[in-house]
Design an enzyme around this catalytic site. Structure first.
Site, PDB file in Angstrom:
ATOM      1  N   LYS A   1      51.808  61.908 -18.576  1.00  0.00           N
ATOM      2  CA  LYS A   1      51.776  61.860 -20.045  1.00  0.00           C
ATOM      3  C   LYS A   1      53.089  62.415 -20.579  1.00  0.00           C
ATOM      4  O   LYS A   1      53.335  63.616 -20.530  1.00  0.00           O
ATOM      5  CB  LYS A   1      50.583  62.653 -20.566  1.00  0.00           C
ATOM      6  CG  LYS A   1      49.251  62.214 -19.953  1.00  0.00           C
ATOM      7  CD  LYS A   1      48.120  63.161 -20.330  1.00  0.00           C
ATOM      8  CE  LYS A   1      46.832  62.767 -19.612  1.00  0.00           C
ATOM      9  NZ  LYS A   1      46.903  62.952 -18.146  1.00  0.00           N
TER      10      LYS A   1
ATOM     11  N   TRP B   1      51.710  57.026 -21.772  1.00  0.00           N
ATOM     12  CA  TRP B   1      51.216  57.161 -20.401  1.00  0.00           C
ATOM     13  C   TRP B   1      52.121  56.374 -19.464  1.00  0.00           C
ATOM     14  O   TRP B   1      52.460  55.218 -19.723  1.00  0.00           O
ATOM     15  CB  TRP B   1      49.788  56.625 -20.275  1.00  0.00           C
ATOM     16  CG  TRP B   1      48.739  57.576 -20.746  1.00  0.00           C
ATOM     17  CD1 TRP B   1      48.920  58.712 -21.471  1.00  0.00           C
ATOM     18  CD2 TRP B   1      47.330  57.462 -20.514  1.00  0.00           C
ATOM     19  NE1 TRP B   1      47.721  59.315 -21.721  1.00  0.00           N
ATOM     20  CE2 TRP B   1      46.718  58.574 -21.134  1.00  0.00           C
ATOM     21  CE3 TRP B   1      46.528  56.558 -19.850  1.00  0.00           C
ATOM     22  CZ2 TRP B   1      45.355  58.785 -21.118  1.00  0.00           C
ATOM     23  CZ3 TRP B   1      45.161  56.762 -19.820  1.00  0.00           C
ATOM     24  CH2 TRP B   1      44.580  57.871 -20.444  1.00  0.00           C
TER      25      TRP B   1
ATOM     26  N   GLU C   1      32.093  58.524  -3.079  1.00  0.00           N
ATOM     27  CA  GLU C   1      30.817  58.538  -3.801  1.00  0.00           C
ATOM     28  C   GLU C   1      30.162  57.160  -3.912  1.00  0.00           C
ATOM     29  O   GLU C   1      29.000  57.060  -4.300  1.00  0.00           O
ATOM     30  CB  GLU C   1      31.031  59.106  -5.213  1.00  0.00           C
ATOM     31  CG  GLU C   1      31.327  60.600  -5.262  1.00  0.00           C
ATOM     32  CD  GLU C   1      32.799  60.952  -5.020  1.00  0.00           C
ATOM     33  OE1 GLU C   1      33.163  62.112  -5.252  1.00  0.00           O
ATOM     34  OE2 GLU C   1      33.569  60.064  -4.588  1.00  0.00           O
TER      35      GLU C   1
ATOM     36  N   THR D   1      33.659  65.588   0.273  1.00  0.00           N
ATOM     37  CA  THR D   1      34.896  65.051  -0.275  1.00  0.00           C
ATOM     38  C   THR D   1      35.622  66.160  -1.021  1.00  0.00           C
ATOM     39  O   THR D   1      34.998  66.973  -1.719  1.00  0.00           O
ATOM     40  CB  THR D   1      34.614  63.855  -1.209  1.00  0.00           C
ATOM     41  OG1 THR D   1      35.841  63.346  -1.730  1.00  0.00           O
ATOM     42  CG2 THR D   1      33.701  64.240  -2.365  1.00  0.00           C
TER      43      THR D   1
END
Length: 546
Positions: free
Chosen positions: A445, A450, A335, A188
Site C-alpha cells: 500500500k 495498491w 484449509e 498450518t
C-alpha cells in the site's frame, strides 16, 4: 421449502462415505501395479491392502482406539501411504506432523493435537527424544527404519515398523461409523501466533478424492492423472495430504513412487527409472529440479506437472515448456483440503503452441465441481466478473475445514458470513478464470494505491539473469510503504539492482505498471528464505529487513 422424502426400505443400507472405500477399488482394477519406495522396497496393490490390515492390527494391539490420535514423522514413503488408510480406517485421527517446523513448533502441534502414539523415522528420533518429556499424552512410539536397524533410544519404543507388521495378521474387519468422524489433522502456520490445527472428516476426504479424480483426469486436454499414469509426489505427504493425490492415485490403482527425502537429482533418477508421468509441487521445488545436474540427461517430455501453493512465474513456466513439460496450475490452501480450482484450456487455447499457452497455464484456473467461489470487496459485496475488479476470494464446498481445532474464535473469523475467507486477492473474468493478484497481507500500500507483490515478482523474473525473486512492502514515512525486492541471480550471470530497475521501467513506459511500483531497494542475495513446504517466506523476510 417442502421437499419430498421417501422412507427407505427397512433393511436398506445407509452407506457412509469412509476412507476404507477408496482403498479397495485399486486392488480390484489394477492389482499388479506397484507401490515403490525409493530404491528400498516395491510391492503390488494386493500387498498394500494386506499391509494396511497389518498396520491396523499393530495399532489396535498398541492400544489405539477410535478417537485417539496417531502422529507420523516420516519422509514420503510406503509407510506414510499405509498410515493414510490404516489410522483413519480404525476410527483414529492421523496427525500429519510437519517435520520441517522448529522443534518448539513441532512440540506445540503434538501437544495441541494430544497425540497418543507416534510413528517416528530414525531421522527424527533426536527431535522426538527432545520432546518426549513435554508430551504427556503420548503412550508409545513405533520406530520407522529404512534398513530395520534402529539405534538405542530413550523413547518408549513398541518396536520397529516392519518387524511389528511381520508378526501381525493381514486380515482386519474395518468397521462402519459416522462419515463425519475426523480422519486427519495437521497444522498450518500464519504470520503471527502458534500454528493452527486444520481437520477433515472421512466424508470430506472421500468427496475431495472423487472430485479431484474428476478434475485431474476427465477433461479433454487435461489428462493429468489417469489409470495408466505413474505418480510421484513432490509435495510432502505431511502437507495437506500431498494435495490429496495419494488418495486419488490409490483409488485409481495407478503405480505410485514415493521418493523419501526430497533431493533433486534423486527425484530425476527415480523419474527416469520408474517411468513417472505425473507429479505436483510448489514452484521453488520445480525450480530446484530444473537447476540440478540430472536435468541435462533427462527427457522430461512425458512429464505432466501440477503446481500450486504460489504462482509460477512466466520465466519458470518457460523453462518447463522448453523441457517439454506439460505445466498446469491449481489453486487452494490448507484449509480447503486443498483443491478449489484448476487450469482448464478451451479448445482454441489447446491448439496454440505450448509456449503460447503459458499465460493461461499459470493462472489459478476455473473452480472445480462442487465449489462455489466468488470475489468480494472489504464490505462483503460481490465484485464484477470482468477480469479487472479485484477482491478477496471466498468459497464454499463440502470439503472445507469447518474451523480450527480447539480455536473457536479463529474458526469464526475464517468462516465470517458463512463463507470461508482465503485471504487471497484476485480477479475473475466472464469465463470464470481466476487470476490471483496477491495475499491481502502481502499487497503493498503506497501513496493510497495498491501494488501487487506477485505482479512485480513476475515482471522481475522476466529479466534473463534472474533465478528467484521476492517482493515485500517496507515502511516508508512519505508513502506508507514502498516495494523492496530480494533477487537471486542465475549461476554465472552478472546481475545488479540498477539493471533490474531499467528492466522495470520498460513496463512503466508501456503503461503496465506505475513508476512508483519500481523498487528503489533491490538486494542481490544468494538465497531467499522458504517455508517448511518450500514457499517463499515473506514473514521471515520482513523480519530480516525491518
Amino acid at each position: 421449502m417442502q421437499t419430498k422424502i421417501i422412507k427407505p426400505a427397512a433393511n436398506a443400507h445407509d452407506f457412509p462415505l469412509l476412507i476404507k472405500s477408496l482403498l479397495s477399488s485399486g486392488m480390484r482394477f489394477q492389482p499388479d501395479n506397484e507401490i515403490v519406495y525409493s530404491d528400498v522396497l516395491r510391492y503390488d496393490y494386493r500387498t498394500l491392502y494386506k499391509r494396511v490390515c497389518k498396520l491396523a492390527n499393530v495399532l489396535t494391539k498398541a492400544g489405539v482406539k477410535a478417537g485417539d490420535t496417531v502422529a507420523v514423522m516420516d519422509w514420503d514413503s510406503h509407510r506414510y501411504l499405509e498410515s493414510y488408510f490404516a489410522v483413519p480406517m480404525i476410527g483414529a485421527v492421523l496427525h500429519h506432523v510437519n517435520i520441517r517446523l522448529s522443534v518448539d513448533q513441532v512440540g506445540y502441534t503434538m501437544n495441541h493435537a494430544e497425540d497418543n502414539l507416534v510413528l517416528v523415522h530414525d531421522d527424527f528420533t533426536v527431535i522426538a527424544e527432545q520432546l518426549a518429556d513435554q508430551l504427556p499424552s503420548v503412550r508409545g512410539y513405533i520406530r520407522l527404519s529404512d534398513d530395520q536397524k534402529t539405534s538405542p533410544t530413550s523413547l518408549n519404543s513398541l518396536g520397529e515398523y516392519e518387524a511389528l507388521l511381520a508378526e501381525a495378521s493381514d486380515e482386519y474387519d474395518f468397521p462402519d461409523f459416522d462419515e463425519n468422524s475426523v480422519a486427519t489433522l495437521f497444522y498450518t502456520t500464519g504470520t503471527t501466533g502458534n500454528p493452527k490445527g486444520v481437520y477433515f472428516s472421512h466424508r470430506q476426504l472421500v468427496l475431495h478424492t472423487l472430485n479431484g479424480a474428476s478434475m485431474l483426469g476427465s477433461f479433454e486436454g487435461q489428462p493429468l492423472l489417469r489409470s495408466d499414469d505413474v505418480y510421484m509426489p513432490m509435495t510432502p505427504m505431511f502437507h495437506v495430504h500431498a494435495w490429496g493425490v495419494p488418495y486419488i492415485a490409490t483409488m485409481l490403482g495407478v503405480k505410485q513412487v514415493y521418493p523419501g527425502r526430497y533431493e533433486p537429482n534423486k527425484l530425476l533418477r527415480l523419474f527416469r527409472k520408474e517411468g513417472v508421468t505425473f507429479s505436483h509441487g510448489v514452484p521453488t521445488v520445480l525450480q530446484m529440479i530444473l537447476n540440478c545436474d540430472e536435468t541435462e540427461a533427462t527427457d522430461m517430455s512425458r512429464w505432466k506437472l501440477l503446481t500450486g501453493g504460489s504462482a509460477a512465474t512466466p520465466a519458470l513456466a518457460k523453462q518447463m515448456v522448453d523441457k517439454g513439460i506439460a505445466l498446469f496450475t491449481a489453486y487452494g490452501m490448507s484449509e480447503t483440503c486443498p483443491l478449489i480450482s484448476a487450469v482448464f484450456l478451451k479448445p482454441a487455447e489447446r491448439e496454440l503452441e505450448l509456449s503460447e499457452q503459458i499465460p493461461q497455464r499459470i493462472k489459478a484456473g476455473v473452480p472445480i465441481g462442487l465449489v462455489d467461489l466468488k470475489i468480494v470487496d472489504p464490505e462483503g459485496n460481490d465484485v464484477a466478473h470482468d477480469g479487472d475488479a479485484v477482491g478477496e476470494i471466498v468459497v464454499r464446498s463440502p470439503w472445507l475445514t469447518q474451523g480450527y481445532y480447539k480455536d473457536e474464535a479463529k474458526g469464526e473469523e475464517l468462516w465470517e458470513n458463512g463463507w470461508l475467507h482465503t485471504g487471497d486477492v484476485a480477479s475473475i473474468n466472464e469465463d470464470y478464470v481466476i487470476q490471483i493478484k496477491d495475499r491481502i497481507k502481502d499487497v503493498i500500500k503506497t501513496g493510497g494505491e495498491w501494488i501487487s507483490s506477485l505482479e512485480l515478482e513476475n515482471l522481475i523474473s522476466q529479466y534473463p539473469a534472474v533465478s528467484e525473486v521476492a517482493v515485500i512492502g517496507v515502511p516508508d514515512e512519505k508513502w506508507g510503504e514502498r516495494p523492496y525486492a530480494l533477487v537471486v541471480g542465475k549461476p554465472g550471470e552478472e546481475i545488479d539492482g540498477a539493471a533490474i530497475q531499467q528492466h522495470l521501467l520498460t513496463f512503466v513506459a508501456s503503461g503496465h505498471i506505475n513508476k512508483w511500483a519500481v523498487p528503489q531497494d533491490i538486494k542481490i542475495v544468494t538465497d531467499i528464505p522458504k517455508t517448511s513446504v518450500g514457499k517463499i517466506n515473506k514473514k521471515v523476510i520482513r523480519t530480516q529487513v525491518s
